[in-house]
Design a protein around this motif. Structure first.
Motif, PDB file in Angstrom:
ATOM      1  N   UNK A  85      11.370  -1.158  21.324  1.00 50.09           N
ATOM      2  CA  UNK A  85      11.209  -1.040  19.847  1.00 50.09           C
ATOM      3  C   UNK A  85       9.576  -0.578  19.690  1.00 50.09           C
ATOM      4  N   UNK A  86       9.675  -0.500  18.385  1.00 53.96           N
ATOM      5  CA  UNK A  86       8.114  -0.213  18.104  1.00 53.96           C
ATOM      6  C   UNK A  86       7.445  -1.275  17.546  1.00 53.96           C
ATOM      7  N   UNK A  87       5.974  -1.397  17.678  1.00 55.44           N
ATOM      8  CA  UNK A  87       5.290  -2.584  17.142  1.00 55.44           C
ATOM      9  C   UNK A  87       5.486  -2.435  15.886  1.00 55.44           C
ATOM     10  N   UNK A  88       5.875  -3.772  15.293  1.00 60.66           N
ATOM     11  CA  UNK A  88       6.155  -3.931  13.869  1.00 60.66           C
ATOM     12  C   UNK A  88       5.313  -4.839  12.982  1.00 60.66           C
ATOM     13  N   UNK A  89       4.302  -5.291  13.656  1.00 62.06           N
ATOM     14  CA  UNK A  89       3.467  -6.198  13.010  1.00 62.06           C
ATOM     15  C   UNK A  89       2.121  -5.631  12.563  1.00 62.06           C
ATOM     16  N   UNK A  90       2.043  -4.196  12.366  1.00 62.55           N
ATOM     17  CA  UNK A  90       0.772  -3.391  12.163  1.00 62.55           C
ATOM     18  C   UNK A  90       0.669  -2.871  10.674  1.00 62.55           C
ATOM     19  N   UNK A  91       0.271  -3.666   9.899  1.00 62.26           N
ATOM     20  CA  UNK A  91       0.089  -3.183   8.464  1.00 62.26           C
ATOM     21  C   UNK A  91      -0.703  -1.851   8.272  1.00 62.26           C
ATOM     22  N   UNK A  92      -2.031  -1.852   8.907  1.00 63.20           N
ATOM     23  CA  UNK A  92      -2.684  -0.663   8.823  1.00 63.20           C
ATOM     24  C   UNK A  92      -3.333  -0.303  10.000  1.00 63.20           C
ATOM     25  N   UNK A  93      -3.955   0.988  10.034  1.00 65.41           N
ATOM     26  CA  UNK A  93      -4.604   1.531  11.275  1.00 65.41           C
ATOM     27  C   UNK A  93      -5.429   2.726  10.777  1.00 65.41           C
ATOM     28  N   UNK A  94      -6.459   2.591  11.027  1.00 67.52           N
ATOM     29  CA  UNK A  94      -7.643   3.861  10.636  1.00 67.52           C
ATOM     30  C   UNK A  94      -7.330   4.223   9.204  1.00 67.52           C
ATOM     31  N   UNK A  95      -7.101   3.357   8.278  1.00 69.00           N
ATOM     32  CA  UNK A  95      -7.030   3.608   6.827  1.00 69.00           C
ATOM     33  C   UNK A  95      -5.544   4.004   6.584  1.00 69.00           C
ATOM     34  N   UNK A  96      -4.506   4.190   7.529  1.00 71.30           N
ATOM     35  CA  UNK A  96      -3.188   4.497   7.210  1.00 71.30           C
ATOM     36  C   UNK A  96      -2.463   3.057   6.974  1.00 71.30           C
ATOM     37  N   UNK A  97      -1.843   2.843   5.897  1.00 71.63           N
ATOM     38  CA  UNK A  97      -1.227   1.978   5.485  1.00 71.63           C
ATOM     39  C   UNK A  97       0.568   2.070   5.931  1.00 71.63           C
ATOM     40  N   UNK A  98       1.117   1.023   6.613  1.00 70.05           N
ATOM     41  CA  UNK A  98       2.367   1.192   6.779  1.00 70.05           C
ATOM     42  C   UNK A  98       3.474   0.726   6.097  1.00 70.05           C
ATOM     43  N   UNK A  99       4.679   0.843   6.186  1.00 70.63           N
ATOM     44  CA  UNK A  99       5.512   0.280   4.990  1.00 70.63           C
ATOM     45  C   UNK A  99       6.113  -0.919   5.547  1.00 70.63           C
ATOM     46  N   UNK A 100       6.125  -1.778   4.579  1.00 68.80           N
ATOM     47  CA  UNK A 100       6.623  -3.276   4.504  1.00 68.80           C
ATOM     48  C   UNK A 100       7.953  -3.268   4.272  1.00 68.80           C
ATOM     49  N   UNK A 101       8.704  -3.723   5.339  1.00 73.10           N
ATOM     50  CA  UNK A 101      10.252  -3.739   5.033  1.00 73.10           C
ATOM     51  C   UNK A 101      10.541  -5.204   4.944  1.00 73.10           C
ATOM     52  N   UNK A 102      11.330  -5.483   3.589  1.00 72.11           N
ATOM     53  CA  UNK A 102      11.643  -6.625   3.449  1.00 72.11           C
ATOM     54  C   UNK A 102      13.368  -6.848   3.319  1.00 72.11           C
ATOM     55  N   UNK A 103      13.582  -7.772   4.270  1.00 72.94           N
ATOM     56  CA  UNK A 103      15.140  -7.906   4.476  1.00 72.94           C
ATOM     57  C   UNK A 103      15.802  -8.731   3.302  1.00 72.94           C
TER      58      UNK A 103
END
Length: 502
Positions: free
Chosen positions: A450-468
């Motif tokens: 799968x893709x790494x899914x514990x990265x909230x932000x990298x180089x100023x880019x914020x990733x989407x928090x998925x809430x089940x």
């Protein structure tokens, strides 16, 4: 003898005749120019079938197209409405290929067409079906056609356009000035049409759509790699979205992969198995790119279909323990093959392409409930004026379809709503699956598939928090002995290793 008066009269007649001839010729030239200009309909062509899939027009620009220079202008003029405005449309997850020889400012999934003398752009099928993979955070992304668009946030793109249209800066004067500062090459007529006609019409249309798409605000955000498939068509078919029963509100689901379409002919398609015609499904998908029946570019769609018929996923690029994979093959045959095919190439199996009832599979039912009998009936009226193309295969089902697993390594997160972050967690009961994780990050997790899914932000880019815990995001289901979640740990390891070969 000819008098002077007669000579002068003859000279005047000759001059008048020449003048009228010149006027007539000019009118003919202007008419010819105007006809050629205002009937022009020329898409950008590509020699490669894969490039045509990635950038070719489906016809959507004819009615829904955005003028090319307006497209370039919007992120420059309205950076405050982007997650990371300095990066333009890339901040919304759009994929840019630096090796593309021309139009590097157009991402994958955006096509260009000259309509009535104006270069227009709009989305095509690849915006949902081309993604990227990085081996490490410092690696160059590999662009892979046919996989889910794992980084693109289409809902955020829609909201960006709506926000632009309602800004006080959205004026013909400001946009025209910005276009000029960016080096617009439009001629005087195009500039005049945009300034005095087209921009005002575009603003009105976007504001209208913003009001019609308010249904998005009552459902959880889709985030990257997901889309609400069938509520937008309800809007286009003039359903009263404010009167939909609550059970229909949430239709969010993961974007699918689309390889090996020839082998899927006759299977029940879409997540809920509501159609078994590949061609009809493709025309339905083109509807989402703005290509309505009168504007659909049929030769272009056929060319995409031909490429997708035999398109293959790339092989798993990381190390595979062949001995462990061999141990996993009989485990797969016992627990998975009847629903998902004998392998990534052989799709045979008793229940492959059939629908498993929601009570049996137990996954989140929101996407299933959002597609209704009423919508089905309305869809089957599409293309009614085109007897050879009229929709007739849509149906309402009571569950989700069993899909082949070709390229399964590229299809994370898993389940129809993308609620399980990797393959290893899919083989665990719901209680052991992550309740929250991040989507949109394309660095690969080879250990867990799968893709790494514990990265909230990298180089100023914020990733989407998925809430089940949110409606439509439930990660339950696909559990029990029949689904492999009760297997011993060593058999799960072997099964995962075997699935890497798909």
């Amino acid at each position: 003898m000819t008098t002077d008066l007669q000579r002068r009269r003859g000279c005047c007649c000759c001059c008048s005749w020449r003048l009228w001839l010149i006027v007539a010729l000019l009118l003919m030239l202007v008419s010819h120019w105007a006809y050629n200009r205002f009937t022009r309909d020329v898409p950008v062509e590509f020699s490669s079938d894969e490039d045509h899939f990635k950038y070719g027009s489906t016809g959507g620009e004819r009615d829904a197209g955005i003028p090319y220079w307006v497209w370039k202008t919007l992120p420059a003029l309205f950076p405050e409405f982007l997650p990371n405005g300095s990066k333009g449309f890339a901040s919304l997850g759009f994929v840019f290929d630096p090796s593309r020889p021309t139009d590097k400012d157009l991402p994958v999934g955006v096509s260009k067409r000259n309509v009535q003398g104006i270069e227009r752009v709009f989305l095509n099928c690849a915006v949902c079906h081309v993604g990227t993979v990085r081996d490490t955070p410092s690696s160059t992304p590999r662009i892979i056609s046919g996989m889910p668009a794992n980084t693109v946030d289409l809902q955020a793109f829609e909201r960006f356009l709506f926000a632009c249209a309602t800004s006080e800066k959205f004026t013909p004067e400001r946009i025209s000035y910005e276009m000029k500062s960016l080096g617009s090459t439009d001629d005087f007529i195009n500039r005049a049409l945009l300034r005095y006609v087209a921009l005002s019409l575009a603003q009105q249309r976007l504001i209208f759509l913003r009001d019609r798409f308010k249904f998005m605000d009552r459902e959880p955000d889709t985030g990257p790699g997901r889309v609400d498939t069938f509520n937008p068509p309800k809007v286009l078919m003039n359903f009263r979205m404010d009167r939909l029963p609550e059970r229909e509100w949430v239709g969010n689901c993961d974007l699918p992969s689309i390889w090996n379409q020839g082998k899927r002919q006759g299977m029940w398609l879409h997540w809920d198995g509501n159609n078994n015609s590949v061609e009809e499904r493709n025309r339905s998908a083109a509807y989402g790119t703005g290509a309505i029946p009168p504007t659909l570019d049929r030769p272009a769609i056929k060319r995409m279909e031909r490429w997708l018929r035999d398109a293959k996923p790339p092989p798993y690029p990381y190390a595979i323990d062949k001995a462990l994979a061999a141990r996993g093959e009989p485990v797969y045959r016992e627990y998975c093959a009847s629903c998902h095919g004998r392998s990534g190439e052989d799709f045979s199996g008793t229940y492959v392409g059939q629908v498993t009832a929601i009570d049996q599979i137990g996954t989140d039912r929101h996407r299933l409930d959002s597609y209704t009998e009423e919508l089905c009936v309305n869809q089957n009226q599409l293309y009614a004026a085109y007897p050879d193309e009229r929709f007739s295969h849509f149906r309402k089902t009571n569950g989700y379809a069993n899909q082949p697993l070709d390229g399964i390594w590229l299809r994370a997160p898993y389940l129809h709503n993308g609620s399980v972050k990797n393959l290893r967690e899919l083989l665990e009961p719901a209680g052991k699956r992550a309740k929250t994780f991040y989507r949109g990050y394309d660095v690969y997790d080879a250990k867990n598939v799968g893709f790494l899914a514990d990265v909230a932000e990298e180089n100023g880019k914020k990733y989407f928090r998925f809430d089940t815990a949110l409606p439509g995001n439930g990660n339950q289901g696909h559990e029990g002995k029949a689904f492999g979640t009760e297997l011993p740990a060593d058999e799960k390891d072997a099964l995962i290793e075997y699935l890497k070969t798909f």
